[in-house]
Design a protein around this motif. Structure first.
Motif, short mmCIF file in Angstrom:
data_model
loop_
_atom_site.label_atom_id
_atom_site.label_comp_id
_atom_site.label_asym_id
_atom_site.label_seq_id
_atom_site.Cartn_x
_atom_site.Cartn_y
_atom_site.Cartn_z
N TYR A 21 0.85 -1.18 0.00
CA TYR A 21 0.00 0.00 0.00
C TYR A 21 0.89 1.24 0.00
N PHE A 22 0.75 2.06 -1.02
CA PHE A 22 1.41 3.36 -1.07
C PHE A 22 0.72 4.19 -2.15
N ASP A 23 0.91 5.49 -2.08
CA ASP A 23 0.30 6.42 -3.04
C ASP A 23 -1.21 6.22 -3.16
N ASN A 24 -1.85 5.94 -2.02
CA ASN A 24 -3.32 5.85 -1.97
C ASN A 24 -3.87 4.69 -2.81
N ALA A 25 -3.06 3.61 -2.94
CA ALA A 25 -3.50 2.47 -3.76
C ALA A 25 -2.78 1.19 -3.33
N LEU A 26 -3.34 0.06 -3.74
CA LEU A 26 -2.68 -1.23 -3.57
C LEU A 26 -1.88 -1.52 -4.82
N HIS A 27 -0.68 -2.06 -4.66
CA HIS A 27 0.21 -2.32 -5.78
C HIS A 27 0.81 -3.72 -5.70
N THR A 28 0.98 -4.34 -6.85
CA THR A 28 1.72 -5.59 -6.95
C THR A 28 2.30 -5.71 -8.34
N ASP A 29 3.18 -6.69 -8.51
CA ASP A 29 3.67 -7.02 -9.84
C ASP A 29 3.93 -8.52 -9.88
N PHE A 30 3.81 -9.06 -11.06
CA PHE A 30 4.01 -10.49 -11.29
C PHE A 30 4.95 -10.67 -12.46
N GLU A 31 5.74 -11.72 -12.41
CA GLU A 31 6.59 -12.09 -13.52
C GLU A 31 6.23 -13.52 -13.93
N PHE A 32 5.94 -13.69 -15.19
CA PHE A 32 5.52 -14.99 -15.73
C PHE A 32 6.65 -15.60 -16.56
N ASP A 33 6.49 -16.83 -16.95
CA ASP A 33 7.52 -17.50 -17.76
C ASP A 33 7.69 -16.87 -19.13
N ASN A 34 6.58 -16.34 -19.68
CA ASN A 34 6.64 -15.79 -21.03
C ASN A 34 5.46 -14.85 -21.25
N PHE A 35 5.43 -14.21 -22.40
CA PHE A 35 4.38 -13.26 -22.74
C PHE A 35 3.00 -13.93 -22.78
N LYS A 36 2.93 -15.11 -23.35
CA LYS A 36 1.65 -15.82 -23.47
C LYS A 36 1.03 -16.08 -22.10
N ASP A 37 1.84 -16.52 -21.15
CA ASP A 37 1.32 -16.79 -19.81
C ASP A 37 0.84 -15.50 -19.13
N CYS A 38 1.57 -14.43 -19.36
CA CYS A 38 1.17 -13.13 -18.80
C CYS A 38 -0.17 -12.68 -19.37
N MET A 39 -0.29 -12.76 -20.69
CA MET A 39 -1.55 -12.34 -21.33
C MET A 39 -2.71 -13.24 -20.93
N HIS A 55 -12.07 -2.08 -12.16
CA HIS A 55 -11.01 -2.29 -13.14
C HIS A 55 -9.69 -1.71 -12.66
N PRO A 56 -8.61 -2.47 -12.83
CA PRO A 56 -7.30 -2.02 -12.35
C PRO A 56 -6.63 -1.04 -13.29
N GLU A 57 -5.64 -0.38 -12.76
CA GLU A 57 -4.67 0.32 -13.59
C GLU A 57 -3.55 -0.70 -13.72
N TRP A 58 -3.22 -1.09 -14.94
CA TRP A 58 -2.18 -2.10 -15.08
C TRP A 58 -1.38 -1.87 -16.34
N SER A 59 -0.18 -2.44 -16.33
CA SER A 59 0.66 -2.36 -17.52
C SER A 59 1.40 -3.69 -17.65
N ASN A 60 1.72 -4.00 -18.89
CA ASN A 60 2.38 -5.25 -19.23
C ASN A 60 3.55 -4.97 -20.15
N VAL A 61 4.70 -5.53 -19.82
CA VAL A 61 5.86 -5.51 -20.71
C VAL A 61 6.39 -6.94 -20.75
N TYR A 62 6.26 -7.56 -21.92
CA TYR A 62 6.64 -8.95 -22.15
C TYR A 62 6.04 -9.88 -21.10
N ASN A 63 6.80 -10.33 -20.12
CA ASN A 63 6.29 -11.30 -19.16
C ASN A 63 6.01 -10.68 -17.79
N LYS A 64 6.00 -9.34 -17.72
CA LYS A 64 5.79 -8.66 -16.45
C LYS A 64 4.47 -7.90 -16.45
N LEU A 65 3.78 -8.01 -15.32
CA LEU A 65 2.49 -7.35 -15.15
C LEU A 65 2.52 -6.53 -13.86
#
Length: 97
Positions: A21-39, A55-65
Motif C-alpha cells: 500500500y502506497f500512493d493511496n492504492a494497492l500495488h503488486t507485480d508479477f513475472e511470468f515465464d513468457n508473454f503468453k502466460d502473462c496475457m 477495473h485495475p490500472e495495469w501495464s504489461n511488458v513482455y512477461n511482467k504485469l
C-alpha cells in the motif's frame, strides 16, 4: 463504497501476499515465464474485473504485469480493491514462500 482508513488498510494488508500500500492504492507485480502466460493471466483477471465492475490500472511488458488498485469514486482504497486483489492472487496462484 467507503474509503478505508490507513489503519484499516494496514490491518487487512497482511492477508494479501505480495501486495503493498502506497500512493493511496494497492500495488503488486508479477513475472511470468513468457508473454503468453502473462496475457493469459490478464485475460482471466479481466473477466473477474468485469464481474466485479472494478477495473485495475495495469501495464504489461513482455512477461511482467504491474497492477495498481484504487477506487476512483472513493478517492482511495475500498473493500472492493481488497476483494479484487484476493481474486487476482487466486488467479495467479500467489503462494507463501
Amino acid at each position: 463504497m467507503k474509503k478505508l482508513t490507513d489503519f484499516e488498510i494496514e490491518k487487512k494488508l497482511p492477508a494479501l501476499l505480495e501486495w503493498e500500500y502506497f500512493d493511496n492504492a494497492l500495488h503488486t507485480d508479477f513475472e511470468f515465464d513468457n508473454f503468453k502466460d502473462c496475457m493469459s493471466a490478464m485475460n482471466r483477471i479481466a473477466f473477474e474485473c468485469e464481474a466485479l465492475n472494478h477495473h485495475p490500472e495495469w501495464s504489461n511488458v513482455y512477461n511482467k504485469l504491474d497492477i495498481t488498485l484504487t477506487t476512483h469514486d472513493a478517492d482511495g482504497v475500498t473493500e472492493l480493491d481488497f476483494k479484487l486483489a484476493a481474486a487476482i492472487n487466486k488467479i495467479v496462484e500467489v503462494e507463501e514462500e
